[in-house]
Design an enzyme around this catalytic site. Structure first.
Site, PDB file in Angstrom:
ATOM      1  N   LYS A  99      10.644   2.933   2.648  1.00 59.94           N
ATOM      2  CA  LYS A  99      10.530   4.350   2.324  1.00 59.94           C
ATOM      3  C   LYS A  99      11.276   4.719   1.040  1.00 59.94           C
ATOM      4  O   LYS A  99      12.219   4.048   0.649  1.00 59.94           O
ATOM      5  CB  LYS A  99      11.093   5.188   3.488  1.00 59.94           C
ATOM      6  CG  LYS A  99      10.466   4.841   4.839  1.00 59.94           C
ATOM      7  CD  LYS A  99       9.419   5.823   5.241  1.00 59.94           C
ATOM      8  CE  LYS A  99      10.060   7.096   5.678  1.00 59.94           C
ATOM      9  NZ  LYS A  99       9.490   7.654   6.877  1.00 59.94           N
ATOM     10  N   CYS A 115      16.491  49.344  13.738  1.00 60.11           N
ATOM     11  CA  CYS A 115      16.618  48.649  12.455  1.00 60.11           C
ATOM     12  C   CYS A 115      15.236  48.180  11.988  1.00 60.11           C
ATOM     13  O   CYS A 115      14.528  47.497  12.717  1.00 60.11           O
ATOM     14  CB  CYS A 115      17.555  47.459  12.627  1.00 60.11           C
ATOM     15  SG  CYS A 115      17.529  46.323  11.241  1.00 60.11           S
ATOM     16  N   GLU A 167       0.854  -1.189   0.000  1.00 56.99           N
ATOM     17  CA  GLU A 167       0.000   0.000   0.000  1.00 56.99           C
ATOM     18  C   GLU A 167       0.888   1.236   0.000  1.00 56.99           C
ATOM     19  O   GLU A 167       1.961   1.211   0.575  1.00 56.99           O
ATOM     20  CB  GLU A 167      -0.866   0.026   1.274  1.00 56.99           C
ATOM     21  CG  GLU A 167      -1.726  -1.200   1.444  1.00 56.99           C
ATOM     22  CD  GLU A 167      -2.240  -1.358   2.872  1.00 56.99           C
ATOM     23  OE1 GLU A 167      -2.111  -0.410   3.677  1.00 56.99           O
ATOM     24  OE2 GLU A 167      -2.766  -2.444   3.168  1.00 56.99           O
ATOM     25  N   LYS A 205       2.372   4.569   1.344  1.00 59.72           N
ATOM     26  CA  LYS A 205       2.412   5.186   2.669  1.00 59.72           C
ATOM     27  C   LYS A 205       2.212   6.674   2.462  1.00 59.72           C
ATOM     28  O   LYS A 205       3.110   7.389   2.052  1.00 59.72           O
ATOM     29  CB  LYS A 205       3.742   4.924   3.358  1.00 59.72           C
ATOM     30  CG  LYS A 205       3.784   5.443   4.782  1.00 59.72           C
ATOM     31  CD  LYS A 205       5.038   4.969   5.482  1.00 59.72           C
ATOM     32  CE  LYS A 205       5.024   5.215   6.985  1.00 59.72           C
ATOM     33  NZ  LYS A 205       4.567   6.496   7.429  1.00 59.72           N
ATOM     34  N   CYS A 218      22.789  42.609  14.355  1.00 62.52           N
ATOM     35  CA  CYS A 218      22.609  44.031  14.168  1.00 62.52           C
ATOM     36  C   CYS A 218      22.146  44.569  15.514  1.00 62.52           C
ATOM     37  O   CYS A 218      21.192  44.050  16.083  1.00 62.52           O
ATOM     38  CB  CYS A 218      21.542  44.269  13.099  1.00 62.52           C
ATOM     39  SG  CYS A 218      20.973  45.968  13.071  1.00 62.52           S
ATOM     40  N   CYS A 251      24.587  45.448   8.329  1.00 60.43           N
ATOM     41  CA  CYS A 251      23.226  44.930   8.332  1.00 60.43           C
ATOM     42  C   CYS A 251      22.575  45.140   6.963  1.00 60.43           C
ATOM     43  O   CYS A 251      22.552  46.262   6.459  1.00 60.43           O
ATOM     44  CB  CYS A 251      22.401  45.626   9.406  1.00 60.43           C
ATOM     45  SG  CYS A 251      20.653  45.187   9.352  1.00 60.43           S
ATOM     46  N   ASP A 260       1.635  10.491   3.484  1.00 62.73           N
ATOM     47  CA  ASP A 260       2.153  11.280   4.593  1.00 62.73           C
ATOM     48  C   ASP A 260       1.055  12.184   5.148  1.00 62.73           C
ATOM     49  O   ASP A 260       0.904  13.314   4.727  1.00 62.73           O
ATOM     50  CB  ASP A 260       3.343  12.108   4.103  1.00 62.73           C
ATOM     51  CG  ASP A 260       4.172  12.605   5.263  1.00 62.73           C
ATOM     52  OD1 ASP A 260       3.979  12.111   6.385  1.00 62.73           O
ATOM     53  OD2 ASP A 260       5.005  13.495   5.047  1.00 62.73           O
TER      54      ASP A 260
END
Ligand code: IVH
Length: 682
Positions: free
Chosen positions: A319, A434, A114, A116, A429, A411, A118
């Site tokens: 898997k 900022c 079958e 799998k 920074c 920055c 997720d």
């Protein structure tokens, strides 16, 4: 007389059974109060005539869904996990071991293969063909009742098609998931509404199933497919011919349930072929499949093989390999977070992996970049494993390439010089005005785990910042309706929603407020501990100058204490706090578990609840809340770490286990006495 009572008894039983069914179909004909009245009458007759009680009396069968949302549900058959492997040899070895067992009736081994998928596992109960209960997997033994939410999933039948299962009790297990196309649409919608997008379809599914408002769940495009049939009671359970998993899969199809697309294999080669085919098709499928579940088909052989503590020996998840692609790293860019931390990320030549176009990937930090040896202009390997956030895992092999990466010294947002304390990987920074930090602080304040201000997503915050309407979280509450209504896309309805969301956030618990302030190093856990200890924000502010005092709080180390001290010593932070105070934000609302006074019989102890608390009529959930309010913890299974088992009426195996392990056992009366002693009513 007795004849009349008998007649009434039978009438009542039928009537209650009928109402159970109507209720399960969400078509109740009577109110809960009227139902309770009938039920009590039935109980009273049974108390007088115990010999009349048969196993099919409504008092003896749990219909399951008249209990609280998310109330614990004990699985009659545990929902186990699966052993898994990425390795062909391991699959061959496993099949080799199994094929040593006696062959089945048909003279050869059978394995169902079958996909799998997720998603999130779900158990659905049907009684007499009607869906009565749906529960999450939870820890495998105890899940949560999510019946109301599961009912909104369109392809789960509330009533099965006709067949022998219209009598008795069965349980169907399967996976809830979100199709990839739906997932993309859903995330787009969230972004448009200024909400945080989900990281992957699995998270989107899990998050949706746990929502409190099932009307909201109904809007989520969730789907289900079934892969397990358990027969508890009735004709199917008594049918001794039902000995193959495949037969059960066919039965579920006849019931009208959405089924996995499975195939039968007879040996390791066939299993491997199926796996290869599915892996090749993977990118064309509209859902995330992460492998193949191989299961022994013969149920008798399954019993012989048995299970380990976690997983059955008769099944294996084989898997798929993670998906990888090679592409060019165009540039290494940097983002600036709310604390000023500068984080590098990869800007990539767009590439599709598993149907998604990838343009960016995380690079974590400078050390990671050095370790991988990646630099702008080089060819890199990108991996997308299971979820949607991809990562760069190294340089493309077989290509001779070198390049150089120079970390930024200024920055990228405000241009001020970055600082890197000796021994630290992260550059920061330190310019408090900022723009990137300002933005980060506002996003954090409104985020789901902090003040949870619905609708205040990144887009809205950018609109506010562009127009110079806010500087810090304190300004959010002072914005007039007029100011909101001038923002593009803000009509009357969205302005009033925003108002409501802001008002609602004023009542958030203290731990969320502390977390939302964005004190460096203070995560959700520490925020909870601080809230519990100080009970109001003012008490925390008063304690903050004393670093030693702060360090006496659990989980607060010297670095965190210094950071808290610094935060509350800065005038600009106190100004923000005063704005929040003036806006009416609560500085002392405590979560349930922090407001109670701890009691020595409960504090720090682990409890297990079993059986029914008849005398007090407390639900398991209420009992748990009371224990937690006194500093205790409730878990679902008895182990040597359990301190107390509270055994109500009809306590079963958990009580036996407690006795075996020598764990303290309280009767309901003991429990109520202890609660009374702690000043809590039962
Ligand atoms: S059978 C003991 N079949 O994978 C049998 N599970 O890693 C376990 N899953 O919790 C369940 N597709 O949520 C089974 N075809 C399939 C599955 C499947 C996905 C999930 C399921 C389970 C998890 C175990």
């Amino acid at each position: 007389m007795a004849d009349d009572t008998r007649k009434r008894y039978l009438e009542l039983s039928d009537e209650i059974r009928r109402h159970n069914k109507l209720y399960a179909l969400a078509k109740p004909e009577i109110t809960d109060t009227q139902y309770d009245k009938l039920y009590k009458e039935l109980e009273a007759i049974e108390a007088e005539h115990p010999d009349w009680v048969t196993p099919d009396s409504p008092t003896q069968t749990v219909w399951g869904d008249r209990s609280d949302v998310f109330a614990p549900v004990e699985h009659r058959v545990p929902m186990m996990s699966l052993a898994n492997t990425y390795n062909e040899d391991e699959v061959r070895e496993w099949i080799g071991r199994i094929s040593k067992h006696e062959e089945n009736l048909f003279g050869r081994m059978e394995y169902t293969c079958e996909p799998k998928i997720d998603g999130v596992g779900l158990s659905v109960h049907y009684r007499d063909g009607v869906m009565t209960l749906a529960a999450t997997r939870g820890d495998g033994r105890t899940g949560e009742n999510i019946t109301a939410n599961a009912r909104t999933i369109k392809n789960i039948r509330h009533e099965l098609l006709d067949g022998p299962w219209m009598e008795g009790w069965i349980e169907v297990r399967g996976e809830v998931y979100m199709a990839l196309s739906d997932f993309r649409k859903e995330n787009q919608r969230r972004e448009d509404e200024g909400l945080q997008p989900f990281a992957n379809p699995r998270n989107a599914t899990a998050g949706s199933l746990k929502m409190l408002d099932s009307a909201e769940v109904a809007k989520r495009p969730l789907k289900f497919w079934a892969y397990t049939l358990i027969t508890h009671d009735g004709p199917l359970a008594n049918n001794l011919d039902l000995r193959l998993h495949s037969e059960r899969l066919f039965l579920m199809e006849e019931m009208g349930l959405p089924m996995v697309d499975w195939m039968m294999a007879h040996d390791a080669d066939e299993v491997h072929d199926y796996w290869s085919k599915l892996q090749a098709d993977r990118d064309t499928m509209d859902y995330e499949v992460d492998g193949v579940v191989v299961k022994v088909n013969d149920l008798r052989l399954r019993e012989e093989l048995g299970t380990t503590a976690k997983a059955p020996r008769w099944a294996m998840a084989y898997k798929f390999k993670a998906r990888r692609e090679v592409t060019t790293l165009l540039a290494i860019k940097h983002s600036v977070g709310r604390t000023g931390a500068v984080t590098p990320y990869a800007e990539l030549e767009p590439v599709t992996i598993g149907g998604a176009t990838i343009r960016n990937a995380t690079l974590h930090n400078e050390d990671e970049i050095q370790r991988l040896g990646v630099a702008p202009g080089l060819r890199v390997v990108l991996e997308r494993a299971g979820d949607v956030i991809p990562k760069v895992i190294g340089l493309a092999p077989d290509e001779e390439q070198t390049g150089e990466y120079t970390p930024p010294s200024n920055c990228p947002s405000c241009g001020s010089e970055l600082v890197q304390p000796p021994g630290e990987v992260i550059r920061r920074c330190v310019n408090i005005s900022c723009p990137a930090q300002k933005r980060g602080r506002l996003i954090h304040f409104g985020s789901r785990n902090a003040m949870d201000i619905d609708g205040l997503g990144e887009k809205t915050i950018d609109l506010l910042l562009d127009r110079d309407l806010v500087n810090d979280p304190g300004d959010l509450y002072a914005l007039s309706e007029e100011a909101w209504s001038k923002l593009p896309g803000f009509k009357e309805k969205s302005v009033s929603n925003m108002r409501q969301a802001l008002d609602a956030s004023k009542q958030r618990t203290l731990d969320r407020l502390i977390f939302g302030l964005g004190i460096r190093m203070v995560g959700e856990g520490a925020a909870r501990t601080l809230a519990k200890r100080y009970q109001t924000l003012d008490a925390l502010i008063a304690a903050a100058p004393n670093v030693e005092e702060l360090e006496t709080v659990d989980d607060v180390g010297s670095k965190m204490a210094a950071s808290i001290e610094e935060f509350f010593s800065l005038e600009r932070n106190l100004t923000v706090i005063n704005k929040l105070r003036e806006a009416g934000v609560s500085f002392g609302t405590l979560p349930a578990s922090a407001s109670g006074t701890e009691h020595e019989a409960f504090a720090g102890k682990t409890f297990v609840l079993t059986g029914t608390l008849v005398e007090s009529g407390l639900s398991r959930r209420d009992a748990q809340t009371k224990i937690e309010s006194l500093g205790g913890k409730v878990t679902s299974s008895v182990s040597k770490n359990t301190d107390v088992v509270v055994a109500g009426e009809a306590a079963g195996s958990k009580l036996d286990k407690a006795n075996k392990l020598g764990v303290a056992v309280w009767t309901e009366a003991d429990f109520l006495n202890m609660l009374a002693d702690a000043g809590v009513a039962g």
